[in-house]
Motif scaffolding. Structure first.
Motif, PDB file in Angstrom:
ATOM      1  N   GLY A 227       0.828  -1.212   0.000  1.00 47.46           N
ATOM      2  CA  GLY A 227       0.000   0.000   0.000  1.00 47.46           C
ATOM      3  C   GLY A 227       0.855   1.252   0.000  1.00 47.46           C
ATOM      4  O   GLY A 227       1.983   1.248  -0.509  1.00 47.46           O
ATOM      5  N   PRO A 228       0.330   2.333   0.596  1.00 50.79           N
ATOM      6  CA  PRO A 228       1.059   3.604   0.622  1.00 50.79           C
ATOM      7  C   PRO A 228       2.505   3.444   1.118  1.00 50.79           C
ATOM      8  O   PRO A 228       2.770   2.723   2.090  1.00 50.79           O
ATOM      9  N   SER A 229       3.411   4.126   0.459  1.00 55.08           N
ATOM     10  CA  SER A 229       4.850   3.941   0.693  1.00 55.08           C
ATOM     11  C   SER A 229       5.288   4.389   2.083  1.00 55.08           C
ATOM     12  O   SER A 229       4.660   5.254   2.702  1.00 55.08           O
ATOM     13  N   GLU A 230       6.402   3.805   2.507  1.00 60.01           N
ATOM     14  CA  GLU A 230       6.952   4.128   3.831  1.00 60.01           C
ATOM     15  C   GLU A 230       8.473   4.159   3.764  1.00 60.01           C
ATOM     16  O   GLU A 230       9.078   3.375   3.036  1.00 60.01           O
ATOM     17  N   ILE A 231       9.051   5.033   4.571  1.00 62.48           N
ATOM     18  CA  ILE A 231      10.502   5.000   4.748  1.00 62.48           C
ATOM     19  C   ILE A 231      10.821   5.238   6.215  1.00 62.48           C
ATOM     20  O   ILE A 231      10.206   6.085   6.869  1.00 62.48           O
ATOM     21  N   ALA A 232      11.760   4.432   6.725  1.00 58.50           N
ATOM     22  CA  ALA A 232      12.324   4.715   8.040  1.00 58.50           C
ATOM     23  C   ALA A 232      13.813   4.917   7.825  1.00 58.50           C
ATOM     24  O   ALA A 232      14.437   4.179   7.053  1.00 58.50           O
ATOM     25  N   ILE A 233      14.360   5.930   8.469  1.00 59.36           N
ATOM     26  CA  ILE A 233      15.810   6.142   8.376  1.00 59.36           C
ATOM     27  C   ILE A 233      16.398   6.019   9.776  1.00 59.36           C
ATOM     28  O   ILE A 233      15.929   6.678  10.718  1.00 59.36           O
ATOM     29  N   LEU A 234      17.354   5.136   9.876  1.00 58.99           N
ATOM     30  CA  LEU A 234      18.051   4.941  11.157  1.00 58.99           C
ATOM     31  C   LEU A 234      19.388   5.654  11.006  1.00 58.99           C
ATOM     32  O   LEU A 234      20.223   5.257  10.175  1.00 58.99           O
ATOM     33  N   ALA A 235      19.578   6.744  11.752  1.00 59.12           N
ATOM     34  CA  ALA A 235      20.766   7.574  11.522  1.00 59.12           C
ATOM     35  C   ALA A 235      21.418   7.957  12.840  1.00 59.12           C
ATOM     36  O   ALA A 235      20.736   8.082  13.867  1.00 59.12           O
ATOM     37  N   GLN A 251       9.601   9.649  -0.116  1.00 59.31           N
ATOM     38  CA  GLN A 251       8.448   8.755   0.021  1.00 59.31           C
ATOM     39  C   GLN A 251       7.181   9.522   0.380  1.00 59.31           C
ATOM     40  O   GLN A 251       6.082   9.151  -0.021  1.00 59.31           O
ATOM     41  N   ALA A 252       7.348  10.630   1.127  1.00 57.95           N
ATOM     42  CA  ALA A 252       6.168  11.418   1.504  1.00 57.95           C
ATOM     43  C   ALA A 252       5.438  11.928   0.264  1.00 57.95           C
ATOM     44  O   ALA A 252       4.222  12.086   0.272  1.00 57.95           O
ATOM     45  N   GLU A 253       6.172  12.171  -0.829  1.00 57.08           N
ATOM     46  CA  GLU A 253       5.503  12.750  -1.996  1.00 57.08           C
ATOM     47  C   GLU A 253       4.631  11.748  -2.746  1.00 57.08           C
ATOM     48  O   GLU A 253       3.892  12.100  -3.648  1.00 57.08           O
ATOM     49  N   HIS A 254       4.698  10.446  -2.366  1.00 53.76           N
ATOM     50  CA  HIS A 254       3.881   9.452  -3.057  1.00 53.76           C
ATOM     51  C   HIS A 254       2.386   9.621  -2.781  1.00 53.76           C
ATOM     52  O   HIS A 254       1.563   9.425  -3.653  1.00 53.76           O
ATOM     53  N   ASP A 255       2.056   9.912  -1.525  1.00 54.97           N
ATOM     54  CA  ASP A 255       0.655   9.729  -1.106  1.00 54.97           C
ATOM     55  C   ASP A 255       0.436  10.489   0.203  1.00 54.97           C
ATOM     56  O   ASP A 255       1.339  10.516   1.049  1.00 54.97           O
ATOM     57  N   VAL A 256      -0.730  11.031   0.390  1.00 53.73           N
ATOM     58  CA  VAL A 256      -1.008  11.692   1.684  1.00 53.73           C
ATOM     59  C   VAL A 256      -0.951  10.672   2.824  1.00 53.73           C
ATOM     60  O   VAL A 256      -0.767  11.030   3.990  1.00 53.73           O
ATOM     61  N   GLU A 349      17.210   5.953  -1.025  1.00 50.21           N
ATOM     62  CA  GLU A 349      16.119   5.036  -1.363  1.00 50.21           C
ATOM     63  C   GLU A 349      15.725   5.024  -2.844  1.00 50.21           C
ATOM     64  O   GLU A 349      15.496   3.948  -3.422  1.00 50.21           O
ATOM     65  N   PRO A 350      15.674   6.171  -3.534  1.00 52.94           N
ATOM     66  CA  PRO A 350      15.314   6.115  -4.961  1.00 52.94           C
ATOM     67  C   PRO A 350      16.282   5.289  -5.825  1.00 52.94           C
ATOM     68  O   PRO A 350      15.923   4.871  -6.924  1.00 52.94           O
ATOM     69  N   VAL A 351      17.496   5.029  -5.333  1.00 55.32           N
ATOM     70  CA  VAL A 351      18.401   4.123  -6.063  1.00 55.32           C
ATOM     71  C   VAL A 351      17.695   2.776  -6.269  1.00 55.32           C
ATOM     72  O   VAL A 351      17.781   2.152  -7.328  1.00 55.32           O
ATOM     73  N   GLY A 352      16.970   2.353  -5.230  1.00 53.53           N
ATOM     74  CA  GLY A 352      16.248   1.077  -5.319  1.00 53.53           C
ATOM     75  C   GLY A 352      14.904   1.208  -6.023  1.00 53.53           C
ATOM     76  O   GLY A 352      14.444   0.263  -6.657  1.00 53.53           O
ATOM     77  N   ASP A 353      14.295   2.382  -5.941  1.00 54.05           N
ATOM     78  CA  ASP A 353      13.004   2.571  -6.618  1.00 54.05           C
ATOM     79  C   ASP A 353      13.136   2.338  -8.116  1.00 54.05           C
ATOM     80  O   ASP A 353      12.210   1.836  -8.756  1.00 54.05           O
ATOM     81  N   TYR A 354      14.278   2.759  -8.660  1.00 51.52           N
ATOM     82  CA  TYR A 354      14.380   2.796 -10.117  1.00 51.52           C
ATOM     83  C   TYR A 354      15.416   1.868 -10.721  1.00 51.52           C
ATOM     84  O   TYR A 354      15.228   1.406 -11.832  1.00 51.52           O
ATOM     85  N   PHE A 355      16.530   1.639 -10.057  1.00 52.59           N
ATOM     86  CA  PHE A 355      17.689   1.306 -10.867  1.00 52.59           C
ATOM     87  C   PHE A 355      18.546   0.132 -10.412  1.00 52.59           C
ATOM     88  O   PHE A 355      19.115  -0.565 -11.250  1.00 52.59           O
ATOM     89  N   ALA A 356      18.690  -0.048  -9.103  1.00 52.66           N
ATOM     90  CA  ALA A 356      19.718  -0.995  -8.640  1.00 52.66           C
ATOM     91  C   ALA A 356      19.430  -2.413  -9.122  1.00 52.66           C
ATOM     92  O   ALA A 356      20.331  -3.165  -9.470  1.00 52.66           O
TER      93      ALA A 356
END
Ligand SMILES: NC(=O)c1ccc[n+]([C@@H]2O[C@H](COP(=O)([O-])OP(=O)(O)OC[C@H]3O[C@@H](n4cnc5c(N)ncnc54)[C@H](O)[C@@H]3O)[C@@H](O)[C@H]2O)c1
Ligand SMILES: N[C@H](CO)Cc1c[nH]c[nH+]1
Length: 429
Positions: A227-235, A251-256, A349-356
């Motif tokens: 479903g709606p996208s999610e990202i967690a960053i452990l930093a 990821q926030a720009e995908h969906d409210v 993260e977009p490296v994995g969304d599109y290309f890796a």
């Protein structure tokens, strides 16, 4: 974004529930209508939700050609290169049938067969997703699926985006329908005059798509709830606030209803990210969506120790996890629940969304606790093969019959003994 302190009992579970009662009811009604009225319902709902009449549902060859012609050579090359990476990654996952024999001549094994017909959902409500075409279709191709049916909602011009169609061409998908949402899922599950039903439906989508997949599960197979996208960053303190913020907003720009969470051991990083989010979100073209997502589902959690941060992430079981810390590989080893794990500053993260190459169709809403990324296994099924030798049969017949009688299933026992009686005289009494 509000900063919270990690404390015993804090709940990091995703706060978006699996749809409201109203959404579930809306989806059930749509599915019912499509089962009852077929194509007519597909047209009605497309007009209602996508604001357009798609005319012919099937994408024509001319539309495919026009789409390719509308892209630049450079754009086509990028899609092709991404497709090559994704194909390579998934071809490594292909499993073969296997058989084993023992010294009695018994053969056991598993025969793998690709699914006959698979429906792939490519989202298209508020953005076009050529990358999702590749991520859905290429693993199905690698598995040997004969019929791949793609569905996606038409844009305001009544067409699918050229990039989506060009990606379909590159991936070798030929049967494509201009329909999206719960109505498309119902059509794939039950069939209409135009769309023949499939055996399994895969692919991500918004809450209506996710609920519809859940609703039809059992009549057809589904991959997971993506479903709606999610990202967690452990930093930790080594991360750069502007980069962390940009990745949260990706990821926030995908969906409210998308969800972005920073879990950090650094109070200063938390503070910098909180103010950076306000600056960066205002500059995004999809500002309204990203801002609503951050407001309703964004969180920054500060932990005293890295062990707490790892605990928080495992509770969250996010779709995507970035680890931007010292000793990131050691931390990765402690993560038990995440759909995809991106390690280090250059694995944005977009490296994995599109290309890796790894799949971007991933479990959301905590389902990474028990689900995996979309992969080649999703498109194959297994049959067990049992070829017992006479020696093995005679050696074990009494034990098998006795087991059957422990279950009180006399016919099972007699099936075994019907063979023994001919050769050894030990038939049923
Ligand atoms: N998890 C993953 O792997 C992954 C990958 C890519 C995208 N996504 C997610 O996919 C989603 C894409 O969403 P989208 O909306 O842009 O496209 P979508 O294609 O998923 O949904 C659009 C459709 O939703 C239906 N819809 C909209 N409002 C409705 C309503 N009120 N009632 C009933 N149906 C309604 C319409 O039929 C419309 O065609 C986002 O949530 C994004 O985060 C997830
Ligand atoms: N982040 C999405 C998975 O949640 C996949 C995607 C496609 N395009 C951009 N992103």
């Amino acid at each position: 974004m509000k900063i919270e302190r990690f404390a015993e009992g804090i709940s990091l579970k995703r706060s978006v529930e699996a749809g409201t009662a109203d959404q579930r009811k809306a989806v059930q009604d749509i599915i019912y209508d499509v089962r009852k009225s077929g194509n007519a319902a597909l047209h009605t709902y497309t007009e209602r939700f996508d604001g357009v009449s798609p005319g012919e549902l099937l994408v024509s060859e001319q539309e495919m050609e026009d789409a390719t012609a509308a892209l630049t050579a450079e754009q086509l090359d990028i899609i092709q290169e991404a497709a090559n990476n994704i194909r390579m990654f998934h071809e490594k996952q292909i499993r073969n049938s296997w058989f084993t024999t023992d010294d009695t001549g018994t053969m056991l094994g598993q025969k793998l067969t690709p699914l006959d017909a698979v429906g792939v959902y490519v989202p298209g409500g508020t953005a076009a997703y050529p990358s999702s075409v590749l991520m859905n279709a290429l693993p199905a191709k690698a598995a040997g699926v004969e019929r791949i049916v793609m569905v996606s909602p038409p844009g305001k011009d009544g067409k699918l985006s050229p990039a989506v169609l060009a990606a379909a061409k590159i991936a070798g998908v030929k049967e494509i329908y201009k329909v999206g949402g719960a109505q498309a899922i119902a059509a794939l599950a039950y069939g209409t005059e135009t769309i023949k039903k499939v055996d399994k439906i895969v692919g991500p989508g918004n809450i209506y798509v996710a609920l519809a997949k859940r609703e039809v599960f059992g009549d057809v197979a589904i991959d997971m709830i993506a479903g709606p996208s999610e990202i967690a960053i452990l930093a930790d303190e080594t991360a750069i606030a502007a980069e962390v913020t940009a990745d949260l907003l990706s990821q926030a720009e995908h969906d409210v209803r998308a969800c972005s969470v920073l879990v950090t051991t650094s109070t200063s990083l938390a503070e910098e990210v909180a103010s950076e989010v306000t600056k960066q979100v205002a500059l995004l073209p999809r500002h309204d969506i990203a801002a609503a997502s951050i407001r309703d589902y964004g969180r920054i959690v500060v932990c005293g120790k890295m062990a707490e941060a790892v605990e928080a992430i495992n509770e969250l079981a996010p779709e995507h996890l970035e680890i931007v810390t010292k000793d990131a590989l050691e931390i990765m080893a402690k993560i038990r629940h995440a759909g995809a794990i991106f390690i280090g500053r250059f694995s944005s993260e977009p490296v994995g969304d599109y290309f890796a190459g790894p799949n971007h169709v991933l479990p959301t809403n905590g389902t990474a606790r028990f689900s995996s990324p979309l992969n080649v296994d999703d498109f194959q099924k297994k049959s067990s093969i049992i070829m017992y030798s006479e020696t093995a049969f005679r050696k074990n017949a009494e034990k098998i019959a006795a087991f059957a009688r422990m279950e009180g299933l006399e016919a099972h026992a007699r099936a075994i003994e019907s063979r023994s009686v001919n050769e050894s005289g030990k038939g049923p009494e």
